[in-house]
Each structure stands twice: as structure tokens, then as C-alpha cells.
Scaffold this active site. Structure first.
Site, PDB file in Angstrom:
ATOM      1  N   ASN A   1     -29.748  16.039 110.384  1.00 27.53           N
ATOM      2  CA  ASN A   1     -29.862  17.266 109.578  1.00 27.53           C
ATOM      3  C   ASN A   1     -29.270  18.394 110.430  1.00 27.53           C
ATOM      4  O   ASN A   1     -29.903  18.884 111.360  1.00 27.53           O
ATOM      5  CB  ASN A   1     -31.342  17.518 109.275  1.00 27.53           C
ATOM      6  CG  ASN A   1     -31.537  18.693 108.337  1.00 27.53           C
ATOM      7  OD1 ASN A   1     -30.573  19.407 108.006  1.00 27.53           O
ATOM      8  ND2 ASN A   1     -32.761  18.909 107.910  1.00 27.53           N
TER       9      ASN A   1
ATOM     10  N   ARG B   1     -27.891  14.698 105.918  1.00 24.68           N
ATOM     11  CA  ARG B   1     -28.358  15.602 104.877  1.00 24.68           C
ATOM     12  C   ARG B   1     -27.226  16.581 104.539  1.00 24.68           C
ATOM     13  O   ARG B   1     -26.688  17.243 105.427  1.00 24.68           O
ATOM     14  CB  ARG B   1     -29.549  16.407 105.382  1.00 24.68           C
ATOM     15  CG  ARG B   1     -30.010  17.345 104.333  1.00 24.68           C
ATOM     16  CD  ARG B   1     -30.934  18.401 104.824  1.00 24.68           C
ATOM     17  NE  ARG B   1     -31.701  18.845 103.670  1.00 24.68           N
ATOM     18  CZ  ARG B   1     -32.977  19.073 103.693  1.00 24.68           C
ATOM     19  NH1 ARG B   1     -33.662  18.930 104.787  1.00 24.68           N
ATOM     20  NH2 ARG B   1     -33.588  19.479 102.610  1.00 24.68           N
TER      21      ARG B   1
ATOM     22  N   HIS C   1     -34.055  20.877  97.213  1.00 22.57           N
ATOM     23  CA  HIS C   1     -35.184  20.057  97.684  1.00 22.57           C
ATOM     24  C   HIS C   1     -35.197  18.694  96.983  1.00 22.57           C
ATOM     25  O   HIS C   1     -36.253  18.096  96.795  1.00 22.57           O
ATOM     26  CB  HIS C   1     -36.543  20.741  97.387  1.00 22.57           C
ATOM     27  CG  HIS C   1     -36.819  21.957  98.202  1.00 22.57           C
ATOM     28  ND1 HIS C   1     -37.428  23.071  97.659  1.00 22.57           N
ATOM     29  CD2 HIS C   1     -36.584  22.243  99.493  1.00 22.57           C
ATOM     30  CE1 HIS C   1     -37.555  23.998  98.586  1.00 22.57           C
ATOM     31  NE2 HIS C   1     -37.052  23.520  99.720  1.00 22.57           N
TER      32      HIS C   1
ATOM     33  N   ARG D   1     -38.356  34.757 100.266  1.00 17.68           N
ATOM     34  CA  ARG D   1     -37.403  34.885  99.151  1.00 17.68           C
ATOM     35  C   ARG D   1     -38.115  35.361  97.889  1.00 17.68           C
ATOM     36  O   ARG D   1     -39.251  34.956  97.624  1.00 17.68           O
ATOM     37  CB  ARG D   1     -36.738  33.538  98.874  1.00 17.68           C
ATOM     38  CG  ARG D   1     -35.653  33.208  99.869  1.00 17.68           C
ATOM     39  CD  ARG D   1     -35.099  31.818  99.636  1.00 17.68           C
ATOM     40  NE  ARG D   1     -35.347  30.969 100.779  1.00 17.68           N
ATOM     41  CZ  ARG D   1     -35.225  29.647 100.786  1.00 17.68           C
ATOM     42  NH1 ARG D   1     -34.864  29.016  99.689  1.00 17.68           N
ATOM     43  NH2 ARG D   1     -35.465  28.962 101.873  1.00 17.68           N
TER      44      ARG D   1
ATOM     45  N   GLU E   1     -38.617  14.042 103.889  1.00 21.35           N
ATOM     46  CA  GLU E   1     -37.211  14.122 103.491  1.00 21.35           C
ATOM     47  C   GLU E   1     -36.340  13.189 104.314  1.00 21.35           C
ATOM     48  O   GLU E   1     -35.396  12.587 103.809  1.00 21.35           O
ATOM     49  CB  GLU E   1     -36.731  15.570 103.598  1.00 21.35           C
ATOM     50  CG  GLU E   1     -37.359  16.431 102.511  1.00 21.35           C
ATOM     51  CD  GLU E   1     -37.051  17.900 102.613  1.00 21.35           C
ATOM     52  OE1 GLU E   1     -37.337  18.478 103.689  1.00 21.35           O
ATOM     53  OE2 GLU E   1     -36.543  18.482 101.653  1.00 21.35           O
TER      54      GLU E   1
END
Ligand code: AMP
Length: 404
Positions: A7, A92, A181, A242, A386
Site C-alpha cells: 500500500n 492497492r 473503501h 472531511r 483490507e
């Protein structure tokens, strides 16, 4: 198979070596401060004290990959005898646009398409591409697979991915909802079906990935049918920093009223908003917000209540989209760890047949049912993984190729 999951960010590289047959992590770690000086390397071996950390200068991503491969293959600290024991690398990739509906074996053609998608994720995709190139240099003979954050949501129907703007902008510029996601939503929806003892094709679930970044997805029979993040990960529910969904005119109003430029306003919406902004910049971390909430801090109460309200609204909407849900599953940092967030959300969903088991919600850890027997909708908390999702998708791609 041993799969190395990479990643890669612009100045960091997280890695994990996973044995997919047993779904276990062999080792994991992090290369920090790549290209900016003051680099640091972390290497942890599961169930062993062979791991170490040290300061290393990483002038570029190639050095980072080189360092981690040396650690993994080292006669003393290593976990494999030779790099050839690593069956594949799973990368990823944040944005696959509408080009990738599933993970893809990385060929030169696939690389070009990932490069084309960089426009959509200018902060992330170039770093992901760099990660692939660096691994190729150090491991030229190892299979590489790209796993995309957006791919799981490519099953969204047109009515869910279109915005109410002239259609020509979708046609010309590809302005549409993508969703993010995906690896987490896919993995957790599969785990939800498994814990229910059902075939995923027969289950309707709402997956609440509540971390610092957060999104909610309606999954029908294993297919994502709507998701809260949009064209970018700024859309949807209120997050750590956010803003989530808002009236686009607000951007215009903020530019005019604050006198700040458009880029600065967009920075504020990404980094100074959400729970952080609503709490008068107290914190973006839900633990701090909960502590301040309990102490009666007005700004924290405002931030927490607004956060919960927006999530409840999305879950209600997705119940309507699905025509009723069999399960709601909470995952990621807040979803897995905050019984209080889960309780506040579920208590507001009582009218929709959601009844929490307070004991199960408060106590225990790991994947579990937290709804009462009387609940019409089952509620679970399931840790997301993940990296495991990337490793498993990587093997799926290679298996498909071997069969095909
Ligand atoms: P993630 O992005 O999935 O790593 O989640 C990070 C967020 O999880 C942090 O910002 C915290 O707000 C939240 N978090 C982690 N542990 C807890 C906890 N025990 N209670 C509440 N929130 C938590």
C-alpha cells in the site's frame, strides 16, 4: 500462496506478507518518510521477536522496496529463504475509474489504464504506480496484481452513480459516483454473510465503514448497489476532517465570504471540517470527542450528535434502497471500537426494527452479533482487513488466469 501486499503512498509504503492458504500474516511493516529525509523502517514478524525498526534514508520508493525485501529474505531476520517464495504482489490502487470492475493482473496495458486514472486521484494513483514500478525492479519475475478501491462499486446501477447534472458531463468527463473503501466493504460484506451462515447471494447488508475516512455501502447479494462516497472520498457522511455531502453552493459562498481562494476552501473541506471542524477544532479523533462529550463540552456534543444523525440518515436511505436489510455491520476504527457510536446510531433506528443487545455491544471484542434476538435487522461488528482482502483478490486473479 505467500502474497506481499503493498500500500504505497507518496512518502510512505506499508507492506504485509500474507499466507493466503491459512489467512495469516507472516510479517508486516512500514517505510516512512520516503524522499523527504529522516526515513524510518519498521518490520514486525508474527509470533517472533525477529522484527526490528531502524532509521534508514529512503531517497526513493526503490530503496524502500529493496529494504523490505532484504529484511524479509535476510538469513537472520527473514521469513522466506528467497524472494521466489513470494508468489505474487498485490498492490492497492485507489482509483480504477470505471475501467476496472475487479482486480487485474498488471500488464503494460493495465499500467497505462491505471496511469489514465491518475487524473481522478492525483494524490494517490501516482504513488501506487510508483509502488508497482519499484516492486518490478526488485522482483522482476514476480506476478503483480492491482486491487482497486473503486472496483467493488462498479456494480452500482446508473440511477445510483449519476448526479443530477447535464448528462454530457458524464459522457465527456466521466463525472459520476465511484465510491471508495471497496476492499473493506467487499471483505466485510462477505464476512457478514459467513457469520450469518448464509450464502452472500441471499443477504442484504448495510456496511458502515467508520474510520477517520468513512463510508456506508448498501450491498445486495454481494453487489454494491449504493455507497456514500462519490466522485471523490469527500462525499457522504461526516468524517474525521472531511465535510461529507453538502450543497455545492456552499463552496461558492465560502470563497466569497471568507475571501479565500478555491483551493484553500477545498483544503478546509478536506482537512478542517467534519468532526474536527464541528467541534471547534477540538479533535478529529472520536475518542477525544467522546471524552469531551461525557464532560459536557458543547462543541463536542454538537459534533457527535451531527455525526450520528447523518449516519442514521444514510442507513435509513439504504434500507429503503435495499427494500429492507438483513444486517447492519459496523467496521473500521470507530465502527469496531466505539460501542457508544454504535449505540447512539442503533437507538435511533428502533423505528426500523433495530434492537441492540447492550451487553453484547459493550462487552467482547472481534467479530460478533450485537443485536437482540427481537431485532428484525441483525447488527454485527466485524473487523475489516483490507490487506487480507487484497491478498485474497490477488490469488483469485491468478487462479482465474490459470483456469482460463
Ligand atoms: P481508521 O481510519 O479505521 O484507522 O480509524 C481511526 C479512527 O478510529 C480514529 O480517528 C479514532 O477516532 C477511532 N477509534 C479508534 N479506537 C477507538 C475507540 N476505542 N473508541 C472510539 N473511536 C476509536
Amino acid at each position: 500462496m505467500k502474497v506481499l501486499v503493498i500500500n504505497c503512498g507518496s512518502s510512505s509504503l506499508k507492506y504485509r506478507l500474507i499466507e493466503t492458504d491459512t489467512k495469516t500474516v507472516i510479517c508486516k511493516g512500514l517505510c516512512e518518510r520516503i524522499g523527504i529525509g529522516g526515513g524510518h523502517f519498521k518490520y514486525e514478524v508474527t509470533g517472533s521477536d525477529k522484527g526490528f525498526e531502524k532509521d534508514v534514508e529512503f531517497p526513493d520508493h526503490n530503496t524502500a522496496v529493496d529494504t523490505l525485501i532484504k529484511a524479509v529474505t535476510d538469513p537472520d531476520s527473514g521469513v522466506v529463504g528467497d524472494v521466489s517464495e513470494i508468489g505474487a504482489v498485490g498492490h492497492r490502487i485507489v482509483h480504477g475509474g470505471d475501467k476496472f470492475t475487479e482486480a487485474a493482473y498488471i500488464t503494460p496495458e493495465v499500467m497505462s489504464v491505471i496511469e489514465e486514472c491518475s487524473d481522478l486521484a492525483p494524490l494517490h494513483n501516482p504513488a501506487n504506480i510508483q509502488g508497482i514500478k519499484s516492486c518490478r525492479k526488485v522482483m522482476p519475475d514476480t506476478a503483480m496484481v492491482g486491487v482497486f478501491d473503486t472496483a467493488f462499486h462498479q456494480t452500482l446501477p446508473e440511477e445510483a452513480y449519476l448526479y443530477g447534472i447535464p448528462y454530457e458531463y458524464y459522457e465527456k468527463y466521466g463525472i459520476r459516483k465511484f465510491g471508495f473503501h471497496g476492499m473493506s466493504h467487499e471483505y466485510v460484506s462477505k464476512e457478514t454473510a459467513a457469520i450469518m451462515g448464509k450464502d452472500i447471494k441471499d443477504v442484504k447488508t448495510i456496511i458502515c465503514h467508520l474510520g477517520n475516512g468513512a463510508s456506508i455501502t448498501a450491498v445486495d447479494g454481494g453487489r454494491s448497489v449504493d455507497t456514500s462516497m462519490g466522485y471523490t472520498p469527500l462525499d457522504g457522511i461526516i468524517m474525521g476532517t472531511r465535510c461529507g455531502s453538502l450543497d455545492p453552493e456552499i463552496v461558492h459562498a465560502l470563497v466569497e465570504k471568507t475571501g479565500k481562494g478555491l483551493d484553500e476552501v477545498m483544503r478546509i473541506l478536506n482537512f478542517d471540517s467534519g468532526v474536527y471542524g464541528l467541534s471547534d477544532y477540538k479533535s478529529s479523533d472520536m475518542r477525544d470527542i467522546r471524552d469531551a462529550y461525557k464532560a459536557g463540552d458543547k462543541a463536542a456534543i454538537r459534533a457527535f450528535d451531527t455525526y450520528i444523525y447523518v449516519i442514521v440518515k444514510y442507513i435509513g436511505a439504504y434500507m429503503a434502497v435495499l427494500g429492507g436489510a438483513d444486517a447492519i455491520t459496523f467496521t473500521a476504527g470507530i465502527g469496531e471500537n466505539s460501542s457508544s457510536v454504535r449505540k447512539h446510531i442503533c437507538d435511533r433506528l428502533k423505528g426500523l426494527g433495530v434492537v441492540l443487545d447492550d451487553g453484547a455491544n459493550e462487552n467482547g471484542h472481534g467479530a460478533r452479533l450485537i443485536s437482540a434476538e427481537s431485532s428484525k435487522v441483525r447488527v454485527y461488528t466485524i473487523p475489516t482487513d483490507e490487506e487480507m482482502s487484497i491478498a485474497l483478490s490477488t490469488v483469485e486473479v491468478l487462479d482465474r488466469m490459470n483456469k482460463g
